[in-house]
Motif scaffolding. Structure first.
Motif, PDB file in Angstrom:
ATOM      1  N   ASP A   1       0.832  -1.214   0.000  1.00 14.36           N
ATOM      2  CA  ASP A   1       0.000   0.000   0.000  1.00 14.36           C
ATOM      3  C   ASP A   1       0.863   1.260   0.000  1.00 14.36           C
ATOM      4  OD1 ASP A   1       0.749  -0.810   2.573  1.00 14.36           O
ATOM      5  OD2 ASP A   1      -0.883   0.282   3.522  1.00 14.36           O
ATOM      6  N   SER A   2       2.150   1.113   0.228  1.00 19.26           N
ATOM      7  CA  SER A   2       3.040   2.266   0.204  1.00 19.26           C
ATOM      8  C   SER A   2       3.700   2.393  -1.163  1.00 19.26           C
ATOM      9  CB  SER A   2       4.124   2.116   1.276  1.00 19.26           C
ATOM     10  OG  SER A   2       5.176   3.016   1.023  1.00 19.26           O
ATOM     11  N   ALA A   3       3.425   3.521  -1.839  1.00 22.33           N
ATOM     12  CA  ALA A   3       4.063   3.773  -3.142  1.00 22.33           C
ATOM     13  C   ALA A   3       5.570   3.892  -2.964  1.00 22.33           C
ATOM     14  CB  ALA A   3       3.495   5.045  -3.757  1.00 22.33           C
ATOM     15  N   ALA A   4       6.003   4.365  -1.783  1.00 25.66           N
ATOM     16  CA  ALA A   4       7.440   4.511  -1.517  1.00 25.66           C
ATOM     17  C   ALA A   4       8.130   3.148  -1.550  1.00 25.66           C
ATOM     18  CB  ALA A   4       7.638   5.180  -0.156  1.00 25.66           C
ATOM     19  N   ILE A   5       7.534   2.162  -0.909  1.00 24.06           N
ATOM     20  CA  ILE A   5       8.138   0.822  -0.889  1.00 24.06           C
ATOM     21  C   ILE A   5       8.106   0.200  -2.287  1.00 24.06           C
ATOM     22  CG2 ILE A   5       7.765  -1.557  -0.051  1.00 24.06           C
ATOM     23  CD1 ILE A   5       9.212   0.200   1.954  1.00 24.06           C
TER      24      ILE A   5
END
Lengths: 180, 129
Positions: B10-14
């Motif tokens: 759910d994290s675009a960063a990851i």
């Protein structure tokens, strides 16, 4: 309400989790500052704040990361290897994920002492003049970290769940039990 | 033959960090698909032939363990290796994931080497990050 674990243990867990995440994911050697506690809500602030709920069978709490918007851009930039000049969705997402990792790793340590523990999805807030409030007057443990020129605060509040308390009814003190 | 991968977080960063790590390996990579939760991942699996899945556990709508159960219950997908990449580090969760058929487990925070080592274990050849 009584504190579940002594403050020194929580501070140790926060320091370990934060330095581990910042060194592994951001290649930053964060310097932990002196931890302190706070009951009154923090003054109005500018910057980024993110929250993650942590909960166990008999207790509940919140983990929070807080820093200025410039520092949030710097931390997100190190995380994603990109330069950010202002707070945008990518910065907020990176900050939320850092919160998830730091509080998540602290949660893994907490589980060894308090049993199975759940973690909520992070919530992140950015603003220029805002304040945060907890519904109860509870003690927060604050551990500051110096990351180069930037300052990051990790804040934790853990309390035993209140399952019964006394109420005064018709002049008599009676016990009121919350079902769960 | 290049591998088509699916990153579920759910994290675009990851997702961005994992994309970067994967592109630096010597693994022959075709397309890297992304999904923000288990439900989106199922849609990607239906529309594409995926070689590996890298998935978080804690996600909204459908979490990583529910996704894993769906993959293992589907005739077409049950052999796809699924690596869980998560902050969940308790022994209970790791064992639960292993019993449900997870192929590997990497704890966040992770280094590129950790991801490479897991993928090398799947492809049977060392990958340089």
């Amino acid at each position: 309400m009584k504190q579940l674990i002594d403050s020194a243990t929580i501070v140790m867990m926060v320091r370990r989790a934060t330095t581990d995440v910042l060194s592994t994911m951001l290649a930053i050697d964060a310097e932990p500052g002196e931890a302190y506690t706070e009951i009154l809500p923090p003054a109005n602030t500018e910057g980024v704040v993110s929250f993650v709920g942590v909960t166990g069978a008999e207790w509940a709490g919140t983990g929070c990361l807080r820093c200025g918007s410039g520092s949030a851009c710097q931390l997100a930039g190190r995380f994603l290897m990109t330069e950010f000049h202002h707070v945008n969705d990518e910065v907020l997402d990176a900050f939320a994920e850092l919160t998830n990792m730091i509080i998540g790793n602290m949660k893994n340590d907490l589980e060894l002492l308090l049993g199975p523990t759940g973690l909520s999805i992070p919530t992140v807030i950015y603003g220029k003049n805002f304040s945060t409030r907890s519904l109860r007057r509870e003690e927060w443990i604050i551990v500051p970290f110096r990351c180069g020129d930037d300052l990051l605060e990790v804040r934790v509040c853990l309390q035993e769940r209140q399952s019964k308390f006394s109420v005064t009814r018709y002049g008599k003190k009676q016990e009121f039990i919350l079902g769960r | 033959m290049p591998f088509d991968l699916l990153i579920v977080d759910d994290s675009a960063a990851i997702r961005k960090i994992l994309q970067r790590v994967l592109q630096k390996t010597e693994m022959p990579i075709g397309n890297i698909h992304e999904a923000g939760d288990g439900l989106e991942a199922l849609a990607v699996l239906k529309a594409n032939k995926i070689s590996f899945v890298l998935s978080d556990i804690n996600m909204p709508n459908m979490d990583g363990l529910q996704l894993l159960a769906q993959i293992r219950a589907n005739e077409d997908w049950k052999a796809i290796p699924v690596i869980l990449i998560t902050t969940e580090g308790s022994q209970t969760k790791v064992m639960e994931a292993a019993h449900m058929g997870a192929t590997g487990y990497v704890r966040k925070p992770f280094t590129p080497e950790q991801i490479n080592n897991v993928l090398a274990g799947l492809t049977g050849s060392p990958l340089n990050g």
